[in-house]
Design an enzyme around this catalytic site. Sequence first.
Site: not given
Length: 831
Positions: A458, A695, A719, A766
């Site tokens: 954080h 992929e 992938d 992509c």
Amino acid sequence: MIELPQQLVRVGASAHSKDDALEQVAALLAEGGNIDPAYLEGMRVRETQANTYLGNGIAIPHGTPDSRHLIRKTGIAVLQLPQGVQWGADGEQVHLVVGIAAASDEHLDILRRLTRVLGDEDGVRRLWVTQNPADIVEALTGERPPAAVTAAPAAAAPALPFSAQVTLPNPLGMHARPATMLANMVKKSGAKVRLGRDAALSSGRSADATKLMQILGLGLTRGTTFTVSSDDQATLKAVVDAIHAGLGDDLSVTPASAAPARRQRDWQPATPGTTLEGVGAADGLVVGVTRQHAPKALNVPDTPTDPAEAAAQLDAALKAADADLDNVIADVRAKFGAEKAAIFGAHKELLADEGTVQDAVSRILDGHGAAWAYQQATNERVASLQKLDDPTLAARAIDLSDVQRRVLRHLLGLHEENIQTGGPVILLAPDLTPSDTARLEPDAVLGFATAQGGPTSHTAIIARGLGLPAMVAVGDGVLDVPDGTPAILDGSAGFLYLNPTDADVQSARDRMAGLARERETARAARHHPGVTRDGVRVEVAANINRAGDAAGALDAGAEGVGLMRTEFLFLERDSLPGEDDQEREYRAMAAALGDRPLIIRTLDIGGDKEVPYLGLAREDNSFLGIRGIRLCFERPDLFLPQLRAIARVARDHPNVHVMFPMISTLEDFRRARAILDDVRQELGAPRIPLGVMVEVPSAALLAEQLAPEVDFFSVGTNDLTQYTLAMDRMHPQLARQTDAMHPAVLQLIRLTVEAAQKHGKWVGVCGGAAGDEVGALVLTGLGVKELSVSTPQIPGVKAALRQHTSQELKELAARALQQPDAASVRALVKG
Ligand code: PEP
Ligand code: MG
């Protein structure tokens, strides 16, 4: 063992004054044979010496030591006052009067039993009003008395009759926010729910699902399978469904995208001196002098205090800390937005964790002071979080330390202080809490480097929100750097250069000014088409999931949508979207884009994307199982309505393209195409440009055969990298190696491009590699014609393309293919 017979619990009573309540509870104790009625006087005297209000509407009146001789038998009695009675001068309302008659130190033992309920505000409130004395007996003793009529089975172990196995889908694991949502849900249900990592829930690896810290302590990471069991079937189902739905987390965020992308150095000194290396946590280059910050150790004495008084002090400190956090949340929300403010919402939950409070109270009842007890209880939990294997979950330890300091400050009467730096410096520290970071003054701190911490902490998230360059996990060496050492901090790549030469300082300053100019130039030119310096066209499109995101993408300069991940239509609801629902969404997206292309990817469920309501069988190896197109073949009830919705939109919008995910054989593609052809014919839809996602390595190796039959290829590097390198894309330890710039992955892309070119088809990318600068350049050099990236990356990708000629990029790609590893490929661009 002290008993609480049910007849000594009076529910539904009322008292007009504290004294009346004392009389009634003393009468109960007398009825039970525990005291001589004269003990009441001792109880009254005790109240004049110290208030026995414990917190949460509970008071524990007991006699003075002088009145002990009036005790016949150690025991307790409870008077429940649903309407309450005013107890102390501060107006505390008491609803449960727990009268105690303890002949010796059994007194503390009885008090310890109260810890079972003290921290559980909702649970205690139920006890204020329950009409069943057995609830109170159970809460205080841990054992439920047998029901009067039906003989309850005397089960020794609290085995819960209903159970189910679930796999955690949350990208960042079971961190504080989803754990809180789960705990609240279970508390509200009133049922018992346990989570266990082993089949044997009674083993140490199990957690009461109402206890935040116990849940966090299981260290459940994404993909962990665990058992949920309950005494109520409907609650079990609701809990399992909620876990599958992500307990409020966005399941589309991958760990890789949650942390800043792996970065090459934007700048390097010509004369490197001492250089400390860590992990880049917030982008930016900054020049300054160092300053150490060691958080002041809080001196927590163990001052024995009357338990009731110490418990009240703790209660007050917790309330004050909670109020502080409300202010911090409002402040952070105003400065940095709701997402960063949510970090402190999670702190409120850590603060409210029942298990921690009960543990602290239990130590108080052992005779320790409130601050010491709370520090011990939280220290133990910090240590066990630090031990967790998963770095994201381990990063929560600093959050708990932050909460601990906040409470201790109240108990010790200390003020919260901003970090004083004495001027703009590069701050060096063992670690920084999120609270410290949120309060850093931008003109006092130029950036920071911490010995510990991680890029998903954080603290790092807040630094990114502040635009403050930061690096973490530098190691303890950073703590030896003397104050005032001139330094250059590179928060993007994670380097701290000490004592740089004047020439290097100047060159870093020039680079900083250059970076700022580059960002501004890229933004100003975002609507220009994507081209290389010599004018070769590369379309830069956006990856978006919802029609509502289209306007933002276009405003950032998107030239179309290269990947619409349709599974989000399925993931973000709890029942199947119908054909009409889908048509509406695709139509809105197609219309928003006008004549720019829209590539709709058919459903890619399975692998890491689970849709609970589909009731899919669990797979041992989900990435290699019934995923993407394979699932669509199995489930025409999912595939056909989707294709029908797309075909209906394609009748009116010629910009609609379709591509299929997870194609691994020629047969896969032909089968999918045949199904779409049937649907089109039936609906009278035109021919739709059709693509295959590359992929799986086999799709690249088969590109020669696929190319004549497709209109385009779109490489899913996320992938393709995982399947080529056999590295789970979600694996935190492999994250640094799972890099699409590995020459093995690039070779498969080269094969795909060559096959496509031979047949006059185009190739897009992509996956994540398209959006990083090195990736965009190397892929363009390989002959890729479309880069589909996340919206914020669009201006930068266009700007990077404009810097180079197509010939330079071809040469870059040729050299990339010859490199031994991904790091060497990246070094070709940013040596
Ligand atoms: C990819 O695999 O690169 C891709 C774009 O698909 P997803 O990330 O949705 O699996
Ligand atoms: Mg994919």
